[in-house]
Design a protein around this motif. Structure first.
Motif, PDB file in Angstrom:
ATOM      1  N   PRO A  98      50.811  34.365  36.762  1.00 58.47           N
ATOM      2  CA  PRO A  98      49.437  34.820  37.018  1.00 58.47           C
ATOM      3  C   PRO A  98      48.612  34.839  35.731  1.00 58.47           C
ATOM      4  N   HIS A  99      47.415  34.292  35.806  1.00 63.16           N
ATOM      5  CA  HIS A  99      46.525  34.256  34.649  1.00 63.16           C
ATOM      6  C   HIS A  99      45.102  34.040  35.153  1.00 63.16           C
ATOM      7  N   ALA A 100      44.133  34.338  34.290  1.00 64.75           N
ATOM      8  CA  ALA A 100      42.755  33.917  34.555  1.00 64.75           C
ATOM      9  C   ALA A 100      42.446  32.904  33.463  1.00 64.75           C
ATOM     10  N   ASP A 101      41.554  31.975  33.704  1.00 66.18           N
ATOM     11  CA  ASP A 101      41.315  30.923  32.704  1.00 66.18           C
ATOM     12  C   ASP A 101      40.438  31.445  31.561  1.00 66.18           C
ATOM     13  N   GLY A 102      40.668  30.898  30.355  1.00 70.43           N
ATOM     14  CA  GLY A 102      39.898  31.323  29.184  1.00 70.43           C
ATOM     15  C   GLY A 102      38.611  30.537  28.975  1.00 70.43           C
ATOM     16  N   VAL A 138      42.215  35.951  38.908  1.00 67.22           N
ATOM     17  CA  VAL A 138      43.619  35.727  38.557  1.00 67.22           C
ATOM     18  C   VAL A 138      44.213  34.757  39.580  1.00 67.22           C
ATOM     19  N   HIS A 139      44.963  33.802  39.083  1.00 62.81           N
ATOM     20  CA  HIS A 139      45.610  32.845  39.973  1.00 62.81           C
ATOM     21  C   HIS A 139      46.985  32.475  39.439  1.00 62.81           C
ATOM     22  N   ARG A 140      47.795  31.884  40.283  1.00 63.32           N
ATOM     23  CA  ARG A 140      49.139  31.464  39.887  1.00 63.32           C
ATOM     24  C   ARG A 140      49.516  30.243  40.707  1.00 63.32           C
TER      25      ARG A 140
HETATM   26 FE   FE2 Z   1      44.370  28.356  35.618  1.00 60.49          FE
END
Ligand code: FE2
Ligand code: AKG
Length: 185
Positions: free
Chosen positions: A61-65, A118-120
């Motif tokens: 899981p992350h959000a883009d920078g 947030v996506h994965r």
């Molecule tokens: Fe992404």
């Protein structure tokens, strides 16, 4: 496929202008923060088949920078999930479609009105999956901050001015923290 750097930088312009318009702001206000030398980098993702998708994620899981991200997903195999509330929402396969995602830097510039979700990516037990993500970000020498007109008493400004957010992003991500928290007051 729409996808050459020239085309993507034109699409970035169109999208950022439309985002500004949708908030009744000056068309170019986000673009001005992107600066003359905004950057784009591409990540090619390959997710091999995995016998235990229940145990192994393709991408954590992350959000883009970025400010915004373009994702060209696999033509046949789905796997991308977005977090909404506490549910992971499946993104369907739409061949040839470019998915456009809001990144942390658009969240900062819009004073949190546009959210960087947030996506994965989950794995598939039988099939390999590929995707290409292109991250469109401001010039690394340019300071970004919430647009003044979006800051008011009911929406005070939670984010500091930030330069080269992509650097902060990678440091925080490495430590397993949400990078946007590094630029909150
Ligand atoms: Fe992404
Ligand atoms: O593989 C995907 O569909 C998404 C990839 C992604 O989120 C990323 O590279 O940041």
């Amino acid at each position: 496929m729409a996808g050459s750097p020239m085309e993507l930088s034109l699409i970035t312009e169109v999208i950022l202008k439309a985002m500004a318009k949708s908030l009744n702001l000056e068309d170019n206000c986000f673009l001005e923060q992107m600066g003359e030398r905004s950057t784009m980098f591409a990540r090619f993702n390959l997710y091999p088949p995995c016998p235990r998708p229940d145990l192994v994620l393709g991408l954590k899981p992350h959000a883009d920078g970025s400010a915004i991200t373009f994702v060209l997903q696999d033509k046949e195999v789905e796997g991308l999930r977005f977090l909404k509330g506490n549910q992971w929402i499946r993104v369907p396969v739409i061949p040839q479609a470019l998915l456009i995602n809001i990144g942390d830097q658009a969240e900062i510039m819009s004073n949190g009105i546009f959210k960087s979700p947030v996506h994965r990516v989950v794995t598939n037990s039988e099939r390999e999956r590929i995707s290409v993500a292109v991250f469109s970000s401001p010039d690394s020498d340019k300071e970004i901050e919430p647009i003044g007109r979006l800051v008011n008493d009911s929406r005070p400004r939670p984010y500091k001015k930030v330069k080269n957010y992509v650097d902060t992003y990678f440091q925080y991500n490495q430590q397993g923290k949400r990078p946007i928290d590094a630029v909150r007051y």
